[in-house]
Design a protein around this motif. Structure first.
Motif, PDB file in Angstrom:
ATOM      1  N   SER A   2     -13.956  24.013  36.411  1.00  0.00           N
ATOM      2  CA  SER A   2     -13.654  24.784  35.216  1.00  0.00           C
ATOM      3  C   SER A   2     -12.961  23.919  34.169  1.00  0.00           C
ATOM      4  O   SER A   2     -12.302  22.927  34.479  1.00  0.00           O
ATOM      5  CB  SER A   2     -12.749  25.961  35.581  1.00  0.00           C
ATOM      6  OG  SER A   2     -11.535  25.501  36.154  1.00  0.00           O
ATOM      7  N   LYS A   3     -13.128  24.315  32.923  1.00  0.00           N
ATOM      8  CA  LYS A   3     -12.484  23.593  31.821  1.00  0.00           C
ATOM      9  C   LYS A   3     -11.000  23.957  31.740  1.00  0.00           C
ATOM     10  O   LYS A   3     -10.593  25.025  32.204  1.00  0.00           O
ATOM     11  CB  LYS A   3     -13.196  23.940  30.516  1.00  0.00           C
ATOM     12  CG  LYS A   3     -14.613  23.416  30.421  1.00  0.00           C
ATOM     13  CD  LYS A   3     -15.348  24.000  29.226  1.00  0.00           C
ATOM     14  CE  LYS A   3     -14.726  23.554  27.914  1.00  0.00           C
ATOM     15  NZ  LYS A   3     -15.508  24.047  26.744  1.00  0.00           N
ATOM     16  N   PRO A   4     -10.195  23.104  31.144  1.00  0.00           N
ATOM     17  CA  PRO A   4      -8.765  23.383  31.037  1.00  0.00           C
ATOM     18  C   PRO A   4      -8.478  24.591  30.145  1.00  0.00           C
ATOM     19  O   PRO A   4      -9.273  24.965  29.279  1.00  0.00           O
ATOM     20  CB  PRO A   4      -8.188  22.102  30.426  1.00  0.00           C
ATOM     21  CG  PRO A   4      -9.224  21.046  30.631  1.00  0.00           C
ATOM     22  CD  PRO A   4     -10.534  21.760  30.638  1.00  0.00           C
ATOM     23  N   SER A  60      -8.885  17.144  23.919  1.00  0.00           N
ATOM     24  CA  SER A  60      -9.092  17.737  22.601  1.00  0.00           C
ATOM     25  C   SER A  60      -9.247  19.243  22.728  1.00  0.00           C
ATOM     26  O   SER A  60      -9.579  19.765  23.799  1.00  0.00           O
ATOM     27  CB  SER A  60     -10.348  17.149  21.946  1.00  0.00           C
ATOM     28  OG  SER A  60     -11.507  17.594  22.624  1.00  0.00           O
ATOM     29  N   LEU A  61      -9.045  19.958  21.627  1.00  0.00           N
ATOM     30  CA  LEU A  61      -9.210  21.408  21.638  1.00  0.00           C
ATOM     31  C   LEU A  61     -10.633  21.812  21.992  1.00  0.00           C
ATOM     32  O   LEU A  61     -10.864  22.886  22.563  1.00  0.00           O
ATOM     33  CB  LEU A  61      -8.825  21.995  20.273  1.00  0.00           C
ATOM     34  CG  LEU A  61      -7.317  22.109  19.996  1.00  0.00           C
ATOM     35  CD1 LEU A  61      -7.056  22.494  18.550  1.00  0.00           C
ATOM     36  CD2 LEU A  61      -6.664  23.126  20.935  1.00  0.00           C
ATOM     37  N   ALA A  62     -11.595  20.951  21.695  1.00  0.00           N
ATOM     38  CA  ALA A  62     -12.997  21.246  22.007  1.00  0.00           C
ATOM     39  C   ALA A  62     -13.228  21.336  23.516  1.00  0.00           C
ATOM     40  O   ALA A  62     -14.189  21.967  23.965  1.00  0.00           O
ATOM     41  CB  ALA A  62     -13.903  20.191  21.395  1.00  0.00           C
ATOM     42  N   GLU A  63     -12.335  20.719  24.299  1.00  0.00           N
ATOM     43  CA  GLU A  63     -12.474  20.733  25.761  1.00  0.00           C
ATOM     44  C   GLU A  63     -11.760  21.920  26.413  1.00  0.00           C
ATOM     45  O   GLU A  63     -11.849  22.093  27.629  1.00  0.00           O
ATOM     46  CB  GLU A  63     -11.901  19.435  26.344  1.00  0.00           C
ATOM     47  CG  GLU A  63     -12.599  18.171  25.872  1.00  0.00           C
ATOM     48  CD  GLU A  63     -11.870  16.929  26.344  1.00  0.00           C
ATOM     49  OE1 GLU A  63     -11.970  16.616  27.545  1.00  0.00           O
ATOM     50  OE2 GLU A  63     -11.177  16.294  25.513  1.00  0.00           O
ATOM     51  N   ILE A  64     -11.068  22.745  25.620  1.00  0.00           N
ATOM     52  CA  ILE A  64     -10.253  23.841  26.127  1.00  0.00           C
ATOM     53  C   ILE A  64     -11.041  25.154  26.119  1.00  0.00           C
ATOM     54  O   ILE A  64     -11.708  25.485  25.139  1.00  0.00           O
ATOM     55  CB  ILE A  64      -8.970  24.005  25.278  1.00  0.00           C
ATOM     56  CG1 ILE A  64      -8.110  22.728  25.366  1.00  0.00           C
ATOM     57  CG2 ILE A  64      -8.189  25.225  25.713  1.00  0.00           C
ATOM     58  CD1 ILE A  64      -7.483  22.481  26.714  1.00  0.00           C
ATOM     59  N   THR A  65     -10.963  25.901  27.209  1.00  0.00           N
ATOM     60  CA  THR A  65     -11.661  27.182  27.318  1.00  0.00           C
ATOM     61  C   THR A  65     -11.035  28.245  26.423  1.00  0.00           C
ATOM     62  O   THR A  65     -11.736  29.027  25.767  1.00  0.00           O
ATOM     63  CB  THR A  65     -11.613  27.696  28.766  1.00  0.00           C
ATOM     64  OG1 THR A  65     -12.298  26.779  29.604  1.00  0.00           O
ATOM     65  CG2 THR A  65     -12.254  29.076  28.893  1.00  0.00           C
ATOM     66  N   GLY A  66      -9.707  28.319  26.407  1.00  0.00           N
ATOM     67  CA  GLY A  66      -9.014  29.342  25.638  1.00  0.00           C
ATOM     68  C   GLY A  66      -7.524  29.231  25.845  1.00  0.00           C
ATOM     69  O   GLY A  66      -7.037  28.336  26.551  1.00  0.00           O
ATOM     70  N   HIS A 103      -6.387  31.145  14.147  1.00  0.00           N
ATOM     71  CA  HIS A 103      -6.043  30.361  12.956  1.00  0.00           C
ATOM     72  C   HIS A 103      -5.460  28.999  13.334  1.00  0.00           C
ATOM     73  O   HIS A 103      -5.753  27.977  12.704  1.00  0.00           O
ATOM     74  CB  HIS A 103      -5.036  31.139  12.104  1.00  0.00           C
ATOM     75  CG  HIS A 103      -4.536  30.374  10.912  1.00  0.00           C
ATOM     76  ND1 HIS A 103      -5.301  30.185   9.766  1.00  0.00           N
ATOM     77  CD2 HIS A 103      -3.350  29.730  10.689  1.00  0.00           C
ATOM     78  CE1 HIS A 103      -4.607  29.464   8.899  1.00  0.00           C
ATOM     79  NE2 HIS A 103      -3.428  29.168   9.433  1.00  0.00           N
ATOM     80  N   THR A 104      -4.635  28.980  14.382  1.00  0.00           N
ATOM     81  CA  THR A 104      -3.910  27.764  14.752  1.00  0.00           C
ATOM     82  C   THR A 104      -4.754  26.808  15.594  1.00  0.00           C
ATOM     83  O   THR A 104      -4.723  25.583  15.384  1.00  0.00           O
ATOM     84  CB  THR A 104      -2.625  28.128  15.532  1.00  0.00           C
ATOM     85  OG1 THR A 104      -1.870  29.054  14.760  1.00  0.00           O
ATOM     86  CG2 THR A 104      -1.792  26.890  15.812  1.00  0.00           C
ATOM     87  N   PHE A 105      -5.510  27.361  16.561  1.00  0.00           N
ATOM     88  CA  PHE A 105      -6.229  26.514  17.513  1.00  0.00           C
ATOM     89  C   PHE A 105      -7.740  26.752  17.534  1.00  0.00           C
ATOM     90  O   PHE A 105      -8.456  26.001  18.190  1.00  0.00           O
ATOM     91  CB  PHE A 105      -5.683  26.760  18.929  1.00  0.00           C
ATOM     92  CG  PHE A 105      -4.219  26.473  19.092  1.00  0.00           C
ATOM     93  CD1 PHE A 105      -3.729  25.173  19.012  1.00  0.00           C
ATOM     94  CD2 PHE A 105      -3.317  27.507  19.313  1.00  0.00           C
ATOM     95  CE1 PHE A 105      -2.377  24.913  19.162  1.00  0.00           C
ATOM     96  CE2 PHE A 105      -1.960  27.257  19.477  1.00  0.00           C
ATOM     97  CZ  PHE A 105      -1.488  25.960  19.392  1.00  0.00           C
ATOM     98  N   ASN A 106      -8.193  27.816  16.877  1.00  0.00           N
ATOM     99  CA  ASN A 106      -9.610  28.197  16.916  1.00  0.00           C
ATOM    100  C   ASN A 106     -10.096  28.363  18.356  1.00  0.00           C
ATOM    101  O   ASN A 106     -11.158  27.881  18.741  1.00  0.00           O
ATOM    102  CB  ASN A 106     -10.477  27.172  16.178  1.00  0.00           C
ATOM    103  CG  ASN A 106     -11.883  27.699  15.915  1.00  0.00           C
ATOM    104  OD1 ASN A 106     -12.080  28.898  15.744  1.00  0.00           O
ATOM    105  ND2 ASN A 106     -12.858  26.812  15.912  1.00  0.00           N
ATOM    106  N   LEU A 107      -9.269  29.082  19.142  1.00  0.00           N
ATOM    107  CA  LEU A 107      -9.590  29.304  20.546  1.00  0.00           C
ATOM    108  C   LEU A 107      -9.586  30.797  20.864  1.00  0.00           C
ATOM    109  O   LEU A 107      -8.838  31.571  20.256  1.00  0.00           O
ATOM    110  CB  LEU A 107      -8.555  28.621  21.451  1.00  0.00           C
ATOM    111  CG  LEU A 107      -8.580  27.097  21.548  1.00  0.00           C
ATOM    112  CD1 LEU A 107      -7.376  26.612  22.346  1.00  0.00           C
ATOM    113  CD2 LEU A 107      -9.874  26.615  22.192  1.00  0.00           C
ATOM    114  N   PRO A 108     -10.372  31.226  21.866  1.00  0.00           N
ATOM    115  CA  PRO A 108     -10.273  32.600  22.365  1.00  0.00           C
ATOM    116  C   PRO A 108      -8.871  32.843  22.926  1.00  0.00           C
ATOM    117  O   PRO A 108      -8.253  31.944  23.507  1.00  0.00           O
ATOM    118  CB  PRO A 108     -11.318  32.662  23.481  1.00  0.00           C
ATOM    119  CG  PRO A 108     -12.259  31.540  23.193  1.00  0.00           C
ATOM    120  CD  PRO A 108     -11.441  30.467  22.551  1.00  0.00           C
TER     121      PRO A 108
END
Length: 312
Positions: A2-4, A60-66, A103-108
């Motif tokens: 699983s992704k971080p 990077s944030l692109a590697e983060i699930t949420g 807004h801050t991280f563009n993450l779920p």
């Protein structure tokens, strides 16, 4: 694999931030909660801590699930907001946390009650792993609880199911609690009310407690071991209160295991045997004995739990 996931545990004293992958906290840090000043003022510090951890791990944030947040209070995990919270982070119900995260991280974004998150962490990876039904009691600033019944995390229609063990009444003639009730477990034995409890003890004036700048359970347990009369009485009373709360949880949720965790469990050698004996003597469990265990992840269960809830 699983992704971080970015996991945040909103404690009343410290806010813990971690990068979690599966059952491993890759990196973590904590910042002062300053919870009496509200959550909004802490959000920039949380953002900075997250960014520092990502830099430290080279992720990077692109590697983060949420991003998942384990918070005290009554949490609507569907609408992803804090409905009600007792004293700590009092402005939190008015903050659109999902919007802040996007807004801050563009993450779920996901959010769940902190005790539920801790129990989920212990159930997926720790002491409760091999059981279908489990409850947790967290002993800290307040008293938290949560329940898993038949492998389902208990939430309830209004998101209060299982989490109000600290506000079960064990002394209907007791003092008023922050929640508006009287004689709650928390008013009888928790860190936030400990100074008041200590000052009302008949031996307080002659105790080293009277000169202590801060009264916490670490001090109570240390002085009790030295034979201080006030500390001995407070320790005995507190463990009796927690034992009564544990039996209430067992009678309410029919668990196979009770997991004990939280900062006060640093004194677990004085707590666990008493609670175990009290439950074996007084709990109505004709099927057998409830397993009473100290949590496997005293500092990271909520991080692991909320991360798993984000990833699934």
């Amino acid at each position: 694999m699983s992704k971080p996931v970015i996991a945040i545990d909103m404690g009343g004293t410290k806010i813990k931030i971690g990068i979690v992958q599966g059952n491993t906290v890759l990196s973590s840090d904590s910042i002062d909660a300053d919870s009496g000043s509200g959550l909004r003022k802490r959000l920039p510090f949380i953002q900075k801590a997250v960014e520092d951890l990502l830099d430290r791990e080279g992720i990077s944030l692109a590697e983060i699930t949420g991003l998942g947040m384990a918070s005290p209070g009554i949490i609507d995990s569907i609408q992803k907001k804090i409905l009600s919270i007792d004293k700590k982070f009092g402005d939190a119900p008015g903050i659109h946390l999902e919007e802040w995260c996007l807004h801050t991280f563009n993450l779920p974004f996901s959010i769940e009650n902190d005790a539920r998150s801790a129990l989920w962490g212990e159930w997926k990876y720790g002491k409760a792993k091999s059981f279908d039904s489990a409850v947790i009691m967290t002993l800290g600033t307040g008293i938290g609880s949560a329940a898993i019944m038949d492998r389902q995390l208990l939430r309830g229609k209004h998101f209060t199911a299982g989490i109000l063990g600290g506000h079960s009444v064990i002394n209907y003639k007791g003092i008023h609690c922050n929640c508006g009730n009287k004689g709650c477990v928390e008013t009888e034995a928790s860190t936030w009310n400990l100074t008041s409890i200590a000052r009302s003890d008949k031996n307080f004036a002659e105790s080293p407690l009277a000169q202590a700048p801060v009264i916490d359970y670490e001090l109570i347990f240390n002085l009790a071991q030295e034979g201080d009369a006030a500390a001995l009485h407070i320790r005995e009373q507190s463990i009796q209160v927690w034992s009564a709360c544990a039996i209430n949880l067992i009678h309410a949720y029919d668990p196979e295991i009770l997991v004990l965790t939280g900062g006060i469990m640093a004194s677990s050698s004085q707590i666990v045997p008493y609670i175990r004996k009290h439950i074996e003597t007084h709990a109505w469990t004709p099927w057998g004995k409830v397993s009473i265990e100290e949590g496997e992840f005293p500092d990271t269960a909520a991080l692991l739990g909320i991360a798993h809830l984000v990833g699934n």
